[in-house]
Write a protein that holds these residues in place. Structure first.
Motif, PDB file in Angstrom:
ATOM      1  N   ASN A 121      66.414   3.119 -66.766  1.00 38.94           N
ATOM      2  CA  ASN A 121      65.602   2.054 -67.351  1.00 38.94           C
ATOM      3  C   ASN A 121      65.038   1.112 -66.290  1.00 38.94           C
ATOM      4  O   ASN A 121      64.524   0.057 -66.613  1.00 38.94           O
ATOM      5  N   ALA A 122      65.134   1.476 -65.026  1.00 41.46           N
ATOM      6  CA  ALA A 122      64.678   0.561 -63.978  1.00 41.46           C
ATOM      7  C   ALA A 122      63.971   1.316 -62.865  1.00 41.46           C
ATOM      8  O   ALA A 122      64.210   2.501 -62.643  1.00 41.46           O
ATOM      9  N   GLN A 123      63.098   0.589 -62.188  1.00 42.13           N
ATOM     10  CA  GLN A 123      62.407   1.126 -61.021  1.00 42.13           C
ATOM     11  C   GLN A 123      62.145  -0.005 -60.043  1.00 42.13           C
ATOM     12  O   GLN A 123      62.116  -1.161 -60.438  1.00 42.13           O
ATOM     13  N   ALA A 124      61.980   0.359 -58.790  1.00 46.30           N
ATOM     14  CA  ALA A 124      61.669  -0.626 -57.752  1.00 46.30           C
ATOM     15  C   ALA A 124      60.157  -0.775 -57.677  1.00 46.30           C
ATOM     16  O   ALA A 124      59.449   0.190 -57.413  1.00 46.30           O
ATOM     17  N   LEU A 125      59.681  -1.992 -57.963  1.00 46.28           N
ATOM     18  CA  LEU A 125      58.245  -2.275 -57.898  1.00 46.28           C
ATOM     19  C   LEU A 125      58.014  -3.517 -57.059  1.00 46.28           C
ATOM     20  O   LEU A 125      58.761  -4.495 -57.168  1.00 46.28           O
ATOM     21  N   CYS A 126      56.961  -3.475 -56.240  1.00 44.01           N
ATOM     22  CA  CYS A 126      56.598  -4.666 -55.472  1.00 44.01           C
ATOM     23  C   CYS A 126      56.083  -5.733 -56.437  1.00 44.01           C
ATOM     24  O   CYS A 126      55.807  -5.451 -57.606  1.00 44.01           O
ATOM     25  N   PHE A 127      55.956  -6.950 -55.949  1.00 51.74           N
ATOM     26  CA  PHE A 127      55.507  -8.053 -56.799  1.00 51.74           C
ATOM     27  C   PHE A 127      54.196  -7.712 -57.498  1.00 51.74           C
ATOM     28  O   PHE A 127      54.057  -7.879 -58.714  1.00 51.74           O
ATOM     29  N   CYS A 164      53.113   1.990 -55.658  1.00 52.95           N
ATOM     30  CA  CYS A 164      52.091   1.981 -54.597  1.00 52.95           C
ATOM     31  C   CYS A 164      52.603   2.469 -53.250  1.00 52.95           C
ATOM     32  O   CYS A 164      51.813   2.745 -52.349  1.00 52.95           O
ATOM     33  N   GLY A 165      53.927   2.568 -53.100  1.00 53.25           N
ATOM     34  CA  GLY A 165      54.488   3.064 -51.851  1.00 53.25           C
ATOM     35  C   GLY A 165      54.645   2.036 -50.747  1.00 53.25           C
ATOM     36  O   GLY A 165      55.032   2.383 -49.633  1.00 53.25           O
TER      37      GLY A 165
END
Length: 132
Positions: free
Chosen positions: A57-63, A27-28
Motif C-alpha cells: 500500500n506504499a511507494q516512495a515518491l518525491c515531493f 520519476c526516478g
C-alpha cells in the motif's frame, strides 16, 4: 484533521524509502538518505489502519510526484494500477474493508518489526517483510 505520525509510521516510512534506494518510483529522481524530499506515499489513505503499514500500500515518491499523485486521481490511479497490478489493488481493498482493530500494543509491535526491518536494509538486505 491531520493524522498523527506514530513510531510505526516512522519506521515503516524509513523501510519504504530505504528499500527504494532513496529513488522516486515514478520519476526516478535520487535523494540523499534521510532527505525530506522523498516521501512514503500510500495508495489508499493511512486512515485505513488495516492496510496503513502494508508494504503493497506504499511507494516512495518525491515531493513533486507525491503532489501529482494526490492532485490527479484519475491519472495517478491508472499509474498505480500499472505499477502494482489490479489484483494487488483488489486485495488491498478487501483488507481495507475489514473491521479489524489495531491496538496500541500492536502498534508498538509494528514499530519494533519495521525498526528491525530497517536495520536489515541498512545491513544490506534488498527487501523487507511487510507486517501485514
Amino acid at each position: 484533521m491531520a493524522i498523527k505520525i506514530k513510531p510505526a509510521d516512522t519506521w515503516f516510512s524509513k523501510c519504504i524509502r530505504q528499500a527504494s534506494k532513496w529513488t522516486c518510483e515514478r520519476c526516478g529522481s535520487v535523494h540523499e538518505p534521510g532527505s525530506m524530499g522523498l516521501h512514503c506515499s500510500h495508495v489508499f489513505s493511512r486512515r485505513h489502519r488495516t492496510i496503513r503499514w502494508c508494504k503493497e500500500n506504499a511507494q516512495a515518491l518525491c515531493f513533486s510526484c507525491h503532489q501529482w499523485y494526490g492532485g490527479n486521481p484519475v491519472d495517478s490511479g491508472a499509474w498505480v494500477e500499472n505499477e502494482i497490478g489490479e489484483g494487488v489493488i483488489m486485495v488491498l481493498r478487501e483488507k481495507m474493508n475489514l473491521r479489524i482493530r489495531v491496538s496500541k500494543l500492536e502498534e508498538k509491535e509494528i514499530a519494533r518489526h519495521y525498526k528491525q526491518q530497517y536495520e536489515n536494509l541498512l545491513a544490506g538486505a534488498t527487501d523487507f517483510d511487510s507486517w501485514q
